[in-house]
Design an enzyme around this catalytic site. Structure first.
Site, PDB file in Angstrom:
ATOM      1  N   THR A   1       0.820  -1.209   0.000  1.00 30.73           N
ATOM      2  CA  THR A   1       0.000   0.000   0.000  1.00 30.73           C
ATOM      3  C   THR A   1       0.858   1.265   0.000  1.00 30.73           C
ATOM      4  OG1 THR A   1      -1.426   1.312   1.467  1.00 30.73           O
ATOM      5  CG2 THR A   1      -0.164  -0.410   2.517  1.00 30.73           C
ATOM      6  N   ASP A   2       0.300   2.345  -0.529  1.00 33.14           N
ATOM      7  CA  ASP A   2       0.989   3.650  -0.488  1.00 33.14           C
ATOM      8  C   ASP A   2       1.150   4.144   0.948  1.00 33.14           C
ATOM      9  OD1 ASP A   2      -1.718   4.194   0.005  1.00 33.14           O
ATOM     10  OD2 ASP A   2      -1.781   5.971  -1.275  1.00 33.14           O
ATOM     11  N   GLU A   3       0.379   3.557   1.880  1.00 35.09           N
ATOM     12  CA  GLU A   3       0.408   4.054   3.260  1.00 35.09           C
ATOM     13  C   GLU A   3       1.731   3.763   3.958  1.00 35.09           C
ATOM     14  OE1 GLU A   3      -3.230   3.316   5.448  1.00 35.09           O
ATOM     15  OE2 GLU A   3      -4.399   3.313   3.607  1.00 35.09           O
TER      16      GLU A   3
ATOM     17  N   TYR B   1      -1.497  -0.394  10.871  1.00 32.64           N
ATOM     18  CA  TYR B   1      -1.716  -1.117   9.600  1.00 32.64           C
ATOM     19  C   TYR B   1      -0.556  -0.895   8.623  1.00 32.64           C
ATOM     20  CZ  TYR B   1      -3.427  -1.524   4.779  1.00 32.64           C
ATOM     21  OH  TYR B   1      -3.521  -1.773   3.430  1.00 32.64           O
TER      22      TYR B   1
HETATM   23  P1  NAD Z   1      -9.825  -7.103   2.627  1.00 32.00           P
HETATM   24  O1  NAD Z   1      -9.742  -6.867   4.089  1.00 32.00           O
HETATM   25  O2  NAD Z   1     -11.086  -6.772   1.897  1.00 32.00           O
HETATM   26  O3  NAD Z   1      -9.499  -8.628   2.295  1.00 32.00           O
HETATM   27  C1  NAD Z   1      -8.474  -9.334   2.938  1.00 32.00           C
HETATM   28  C2  NAD Z   1      -8.691 -10.821   2.660  1.00 32.00           C
HETATM   29  O4  NAD Z   1      -7.597 -11.531   3.268  1.00 32.00           O
HETATM   30  C3  NAD Z   1      -9.968 -11.374   3.284  1.00 32.00           C
HETATM   31  O5  NAD Z   1     -10.612 -12.227   2.364  1.00 32.00           O
HETATM   32  C4  NAD Z   1      -9.480 -12.161   4.492  1.00 32.00           C
HETATM   33  O6  NAD Z   1     -10.316 -13.251   4.819  1.00 32.00           O
HETATM   34  C5  NAD Z   1      -8.113 -12.620   4.013  1.00 32.00           C
HETATM   35  N1  NAD Z   1      -7.178 -12.889   5.116  1.00 32.00           N
HETATM   36  C6  NAD Z   1      -6.935 -12.118   6.209  1.00 32.00           C
HETATM   37  N2  NAD Z   1      -6.007 -12.706   6.992  1.00 32.00           N
HETATM   38  C7  NAD Z   1      -5.636 -13.852   6.357  1.00 32.00           C
HETATM   39  C8  NAD Z   1      -4.699 -14.872   6.649  1.00 32.00           C
HETATM   40  N3  NAD Z   1      -3.962 -14.845   7.775  1.00 32.00           N
HETATM   41  N4  NAD Z   1      -4.562 -15.898   5.789  1.00 32.00           N
HETATM   42  C9  NAD Z   1      -5.321 -15.943   4.652  1.00 32.00           C
HETATM   43  N5  NAD Z   1      -6.234 -15.032   4.329  1.00 32.00           N
HETATM   44  C10 NAD Z   1      -6.377 -13.981   5.167  1.00 32.00           C
HETATM   45  O7  NAD Z   1      -8.592  -6.301   2.006  1.00 32.00           O
HETATM   46  P2  NAD Z   1      -8.460  -5.560   0.604  1.00 32.00           P
HETATM   47  O8  NAD Z   1      -8.944  -4.182   0.737  1.00 32.00           O
HETATM   48  O9  NAD Z   1      -8.981  -6.457  -0.468  1.00 32.00           O
HETATM   49  O10 NAD Z   1      -6.873  -5.488   0.477  1.00 32.00           O
HETATM   50  C11 NAD Z   1      -6.154  -6.564  -0.123  1.00 32.00           C
HETATM   51  C12 NAD Z   1      -4.675  -6.232  -0.099  1.00 32.00           C
HETATM   52  O11 NAD Z   1      -4.428  -5.025  -0.804  1.00 32.00           O
HETATM   53  C13 NAD Z   1      -4.134  -5.999   1.313  1.00 32.00           C
HETATM   54  O12 NAD Z   1      -2.852  -6.579   1.395  1.00 32.00           O
HETATM   55  C14 NAD Z   1      -4.052  -4.494   1.443  1.00 32.00           C
HETATM   56  O13 NAD Z   1      -3.019  -4.118   2.327  1.00 32.00           O
HETATM   57  C15 NAD Z   1      -3.739  -4.099   0.012  1.00 32.00           C
HETATM   58  N6  NAD Z   1      -4.213  -2.768  -0.397  1.00 32.00           N
HETATM   59  C16 NAD Z   1      -5.502  -2.368  -0.170  1.00 32.00           C
HETATM   60  C17 NAD Z   1      -5.939  -1.131  -0.632  1.00 32.00           C
HETATM   61  C18 NAD Z   1      -7.369  -0.680  -0.438  1.00 32.00           C
HETATM   62  O14 NAD Z   1      -7.698   0.487  -0.746  1.00 32.00           O
HETATM   63  N7  NAD Z   1      -8.280  -1.520   0.023  1.00 32.00           N
HETATM   64  C19 NAD Z   1      -5.042  -0.277  -1.305  1.00 32.00           C
HETATM   65  C20 NAD Z   1      -3.721  -0.716  -1.510  1.00 32.00           C
HETATM   66  C21 NAD Z   1      -3.321  -1.973  -1.067  1.00 32.00           C
HETATM   67  P1  TYD Z   2     -10.609   4.182   4.640  1.00 31.81           P
HETATM   68  O1  TYD Z   2     -11.583   3.677   3.618  1.00 31.81           O
HETATM   69  O2  TYD Z   2     -10.662   3.625   6.014  1.00 31.81           O
HETATM   70  O3  TYD Z   2      -9.158   3.997   3.984  1.00 31.81           O
HETATM   71  P2  TYD Z   2      -7.687   4.499   4.504  1.00 31.81           P
HETATM   72  O4  TYD Z   2      -7.740   4.713   5.960  1.00 31.81           O
HETATM   73  O5  TYD Z   2      -6.849   3.298   4.160  1.00 31.81           O
HETATM   74  O6  TYD Z   2      -7.359   5.699   3.702  1.00 31.81           O
HETATM   75  O7  TYD Z   2     -10.769   5.761   4.767  1.00 31.81           O
HETATM   76  C1  TYD Z   2     -10.640   6.612   3.641  1.00 31.81           C
HETATM   77  C2  TYD Z   2     -10.714   8.031   4.134  1.00 31.81           C
HETATM   78  O8  TYD Z   2     -12.019   8.265   4.665  1.00 31.81           O
HETATM   79  C3  TYD Z   2      -9.736   8.324   5.273  1.00 31.81           C
HETATM   80  O9  TYD Z   2      -9.233   9.659   5.159  1.00 31.81           O
HETATM   81  C4  TYD Z   2     -10.591   8.213   6.514  1.00 31.81           C
HETATM   82  C5  TYD Z   2     -11.955   8.676   6.021  1.00 31.81           C
HETATM   83  N1  TYD Z   2     -13.108   8.069   6.731  1.00 31.81           N
HETATM   84  C6  TYD Z   2     -14.065   8.897   7.332  1.00 31.81           C
HETATM   85  O10 TYD Z   2     -13.985  10.132   7.279  1.00 31.81           O
HETATM   86  N2  TYD Z   2     -15.105   8.291   7.988  1.00 31.81           N
HETATM   87  C7  TYD Z   2     -15.222   6.935   8.076  1.00 31.81           C
HETATM   88  O11 TYD Z   2     -16.188   6.456   8.715  1.00 31.81           O
HETATM   89  C8  TYD Z   2     -14.234   6.116   7.445  1.00 31.81           C
HETATM   90  C9  TYD Z   2     -14.322   4.621   7.514  1.00 31.81           C
HETATM   91  C10 TYD Z   2     -13.203   6.734   6.785  1.00 31.81           C
END
Ligand code: NAD
Ligand code: TYD
Length: 342
Positions: free
Chosen positions: A122-124, A146
């Site tokens: 992630t960019d975070e 995280y």
């Molecule tokens: P999510 O929370 O929706 O899904 C995570 C999945 O991983 C779930 O299906 C969960 O059951 C599974 N999981 C959790 N722990 C596990 C374990 N120990 N073994 C096997 N499976 C396990 O997450 P997401 O939003 O789909 O993110 C997926 C990946 O992309 C993550 O690594 C996250 O850090 C990365 N990512 C997410 C975003 C975003 O905006 N959501 C952006 C950049 C990167």
């Molecule tokens: P989120 O979807 O939790 O992603 P991330 O923390 O990884 O960026 O949140 C996106 C943005 O929205 C973040 O700046 C936090 C804000 N946010 C709210 O303002 N209210 C909420 O209830 C949630 C879940 C997020």
């Protein structure tokens, strides 16, 4: 054969649908622990049609990984604990899965002769940036649990590249939006709350900025990284779709024809990063081109939740409602009035 770990979650399930629609990969295996965030509803049709196999297992448990990974050519790792607000309640599963799990998976991939691997980060991990964009050469300065755990996971992957010659690269994507995103995350939370005529909880001033990428643009980048990424390569994935949280909320309310009076400004998230932004030149040089601008990404995501009420009603489970009460109830009852007139 490709293993998609975390393939029952948001981005992983979209990647499975993307693989089936856009590639000729013969065997797709999903390995997922099915935590609160994973659901077989997200991959229901390919499972029912026999297009994919599913193994319930944990990437931080060696036996689960070993038995799944044998005879596998490629691994794409999405498995993680992914929500900042949950990390504030309990950091342990973040350390367990995002650091230890990444390490166990990378080691097993190297020992079993996996040819290609992408670790989805992630960019975070860079921390926040008020102006400009992060380049891959910059140091990681995560500011909360995280992203700190995700940074630790990256180090485990890079160690396996150096120590065992694992052909893995790492992507660092910006905030994703799209189908099958758990309602704890901002966009699905705001959309489903609005559809239920419940308040939309905005942290702090709502002026924080995120680059909102449609999940399918992320999937195409991951696929290119899998095919063409360099071992040990780091690839930022951003789309220049920046907007404030308040802009997104206003856009959602307007598209759903709901009143601005649903907006609630609540106590901010602790350690809330103000802005993320990455320079994606390196990813684009591999030939990646995103397809969704900000409006297209927002509108198609919002419309998906409108059309798929069955999905989000299921996802807003008892577990979700308990979590929602814990995180929001007090802050909502203390919330002041809307900053802008309805
Ligand atoms: P999510 O929370 O929706 O899904 C995570 C999945 O991983 C779930 O299906 C969960 O059951 C599974 N999981 C959790 N722990 C596990 C374990 N120990 N073994 C096997 N499976 C396990 O997450 P997401 O939003 O789909 O993110 C997926 C990946 O992309 C993550 O690594 C996250 O850090 C990365 N990512 C997410 C975003 C975003 O905006 N959501 C952006 C950049 C990167
Ligand atoms: P989120 O979807 O939790 O992603 P991330 O923390 O990884 O960026 O949140 C996106 C943005 O929205 C973040 O700046 C936090 C804000 N946010 C709210 O303002 N209210 C909420 O209830 C949630 C879940 C997020």
């Amino acid at each position: 054969m490709i293993i998609v770990t975390g393939g029952a979650g948001f981005i992983g399930s979209n990647y499975v649908h993307y693989l089936l629609a856009s590639t000729n990969i013969e065997r797709i295996v999903v390995l997922d622990k099915l935590t609160y965030a994973g659901s077989l509803d997200n991959i229901r049709s390919p499972l029912t049609n026999g297009q994919i196999e599913f193994i319930q297992g944990d990437i931080s448990v060696e036996e689960d990984v070993e038995s799944a990974i044998r005879h596998c050519d490629a691994v794409v790792n999405f498995a993680a604990e992914s929500h900042n607000d949950r990390a504030l309640l309990d950091p342990s599963p973040f350390i367990e899965t995002n650091v230890k799990g990444a390490g166990i998976l990378a080691y097993a991939a190297a020992q079993n002769g996996v040819k290609r691997m992408v670790h989805v980060s992630t960019d975070e991990v860079y921390g926040e940036i008020r102006e400009g964009s992060f380049h891959e050469s910059l140091a990681l300065r995560p500011r909360s649990t995280y992203p700190a755990a995700k940074a630790g996971g990256e180090m485990m992957i890079l160690a396996a590249v150096e120590s065992f010659g694992l052909e893995a690269c790492i992507t660092r994507g910006v905030n994703n939006i799209g189908p099958y995103q758990h309602p704890e995350k901002a966009l699905p939370l705001f959309v489903t709350n609005a559809l239920l005529d419940m308040p939309l909880p905005i942290y702090g001033t709502g002026q924080q900025v995120r680059d909102r990428m449609h999940v399918l643009d992320h999937c195409s980048a991951i696929q290119i990284a899998l095919e063409r990424g360099e071992p040990g390569g780091l690839y930022n994935v951003g789309v220049d779709n920046e907007c404030t949280n308040e802009y997104m909320v206003d856009h959602i309310l307007q598209r759903l024809n709901k009143p601005k009076s649903l907006k609630r400004y609540i106590e901010d998230r602790t350690g809330h990063d103000f802005r993320y932004s990455v320079d994606s030149t390196r990813m684009r040089e591999l030939g990646w081109e995103p397809q969704y601008d900000l409006n297209a990404a927002l509108n198609s995501s919002i419309d998906w939740y409108v059309k798929n009420e069955w999905w989000w009603r299921e996802a807003r489970s008892e577990e979700f409602e308990n979590y929602y009460k814990e995180v929001y109830q007090d802050r909502l009852s203390q919330a002041g009035q809307d900053h802008t007139p309805a």
